[in-house]
Enzyme design. Structure first.
Site, PDB file in Angstrom:
ATOM      1  N   LYS A  34       0.840  -1.206   0.000  1.00 47.45           N
ATOM      2  CA  LYS A  34       0.000   0.000   0.000  1.00 47.45           C
ATOM      3  C   LYS A  34       0.878   1.260   0.000  1.00 47.45           C
ATOM      4  CE  LYS A  34      -3.719  -2.638   2.008  1.00 47.45           C
ATOM      5  NZ  LYS A  34      -4.447  -3.116   3.184  1.00 47.45           N
ATOM      6  N   GLN A  89      -4.807  -1.916   9.417  1.00 43.64           N
ATOM      7  CA  GLN A  89      -4.633  -3.233   8.798  1.00 43.64           C
ATOM      8  C   GLN A  89      -5.262  -4.319   9.671  1.00 43.64           C
ATOM      9  OE1 GLN A  89      -3.307  -3.707   5.671  1.00 43.64           O
ATOM     10  NE2 GLN A  89      -3.960  -5.813   5.901  1.00 43.64           N
ATOM     11  N   ASP A 116     -11.083   2.802   4.093  1.00 43.09           N
ATOM     12  CA  ASP A 116     -11.411   1.377   3.959  1.00 43.09           C
ATOM     13  C   ASP A 116     -12.924   1.163   3.889  1.00 43.09           C
ATOM     14  OD1 ASP A 116      -9.609  -0.633   3.598  1.00 43.09           O
ATOM     15  OD2 ASP A 116      -9.049  -0.817   5.702  1.00 43.09           O
TER      16      ASP A 116
END
Ligand code: NAD
Length: 275
Positions: free
Chosen positions: A47, A91, A114
């Site tokens: 990422k 994460q 997200d």
């Protein structure tokens, strides 16, 4: 036809780089990783690399694996207040002792790139998404790139997680598909899957979906990432299923790269909304 997520994501990243360059904005993404799970570390590195490529600044926050929920929440709260940070990505999965729901809900909704915050999932369900979760949104973008029709099609999704199955169902419903969501308690899964014009598997079991579960001419999207004899494979038995499918995503090189490209797009979106 192979649905080449790697190629489509490259194209989208190049385009995004140009758009960011012309915008005069310098979006910034903060990643939060708790512990040192090697797979999570690899995803976060990928990422950060994508950020660099398109002109998004990135900050990596690393928190020891034995930390408390409170410690993680403090970190999120600092990032929420930091005007230089546009997007926050935690994460997952988090270590067992951390309350994942509390952490997800602590992310400021305007920075939730997200799209897992209940407010953003709710907006998606209501048909007015702000940030759609990256994997299902990436799949929509991939299908769109290949001009695969969705309206009126029968879409069957295997898996009902918050990050893939559920938001996938919402995106497909919003795009006028007829949607079935299957899961571990579904009776006669094969019969359900065989109804699919578009079959999306997010189960997490290597080569679980076999040729006999797929209707001839179906489009097959494989979200799964599994280890099998030291190799990375999807949920779909690619060699068998490609004989009956009209289009299929490979693993690796299908959904994975689209997920990362979408995260970059969501981060830019966050920057445009805030400034
Ligand atoms: P999860 O474990 O949260 O959910 C799995 C789902 O599969 C559950 O809803 C469960 O009910 C269902 N399931 C399990 N066994 C089943 C069975 N026998 N029949 C029908 N349904 C069954 O997983 P997740 O986070 O949604 O991830 C699923 C897979 O996708 C994993 O392999 C993960 O690594 C992968 N993934 C890939 C990406 C990507 O970018 N490519 C992103 C997220 C997840």
């Amino acid at each position: 036809m192979i649905l080449d997520g790697k190629a489509v994501s490259e194209k989208r990243l190049e385009f995004l780089k140009e758009v960011i360059g012309e915008s005069g904005l310098y979006p910034r993404l903060a990643t939060v990783i708790v512990g040192n799970d090697p797979a999570s570390q690899m995803y976060v590195r990928m990422k950060h690399r994508a950020c660099e490529r398109v002109g998004i600044g990135s900050v990596g926050i690393e928190i020891p694996g034995d930390s408390t929920t409170k410690k993680v929440l403090e970190s999120i709260s600092g990032l929420n207040r930091d005007a230089d940070i546009n997007g926050i990505l935690v994460q997952l999965p988090l270590p067992e002792q951390i309350d994942t729901d509390k952490v997800i809900t602590a992310v400021k909704t305007e920075k939730d790139v997200d799209g897992f915050h209940p407010t953003n999932l709710g907006l998606l369900m209501s048909g007015k998404p702000r940030f759609a979760p990256c994997t299902p949104k990436g799949i929509m973008n991939l299908l769109e790139d290949y001009r695969i029709p969705i309206a009126g099609e029968r879409v069957v999704i295997a898996g009902r997680s918050i990050d893939v199955g559920r938001p996938m169902a919402a995106l497909m419903t919003n795009a006028d598909a007829t949607v079935t969501v299957c899961h571990s308690r579904t009776r006669n899964l094969s019969a359900e899957l065989r109804q699919a014009d578009i079959l999306i598997s997010a189960i997490g079991k290597a080569h679980f979906i076999t040729q006999d579960m797929v209707k001839s001419g179906a489009v097959v999207v494989d979200v799964g990432i599994n280890q099998l004899n030291g190799n990375l494979v999807g949920d779909v038995d690619f060699d068998g299923v490609k004989k009956v499918a009209s289009a299929i995503t490979p693993v690796p090189g299908g959904v994975g790269p689209m997920t990362i490209a979408t995260l970059m797009e969501n981060t830019f979106l966050a920057a445009t909304r805030i400034s």
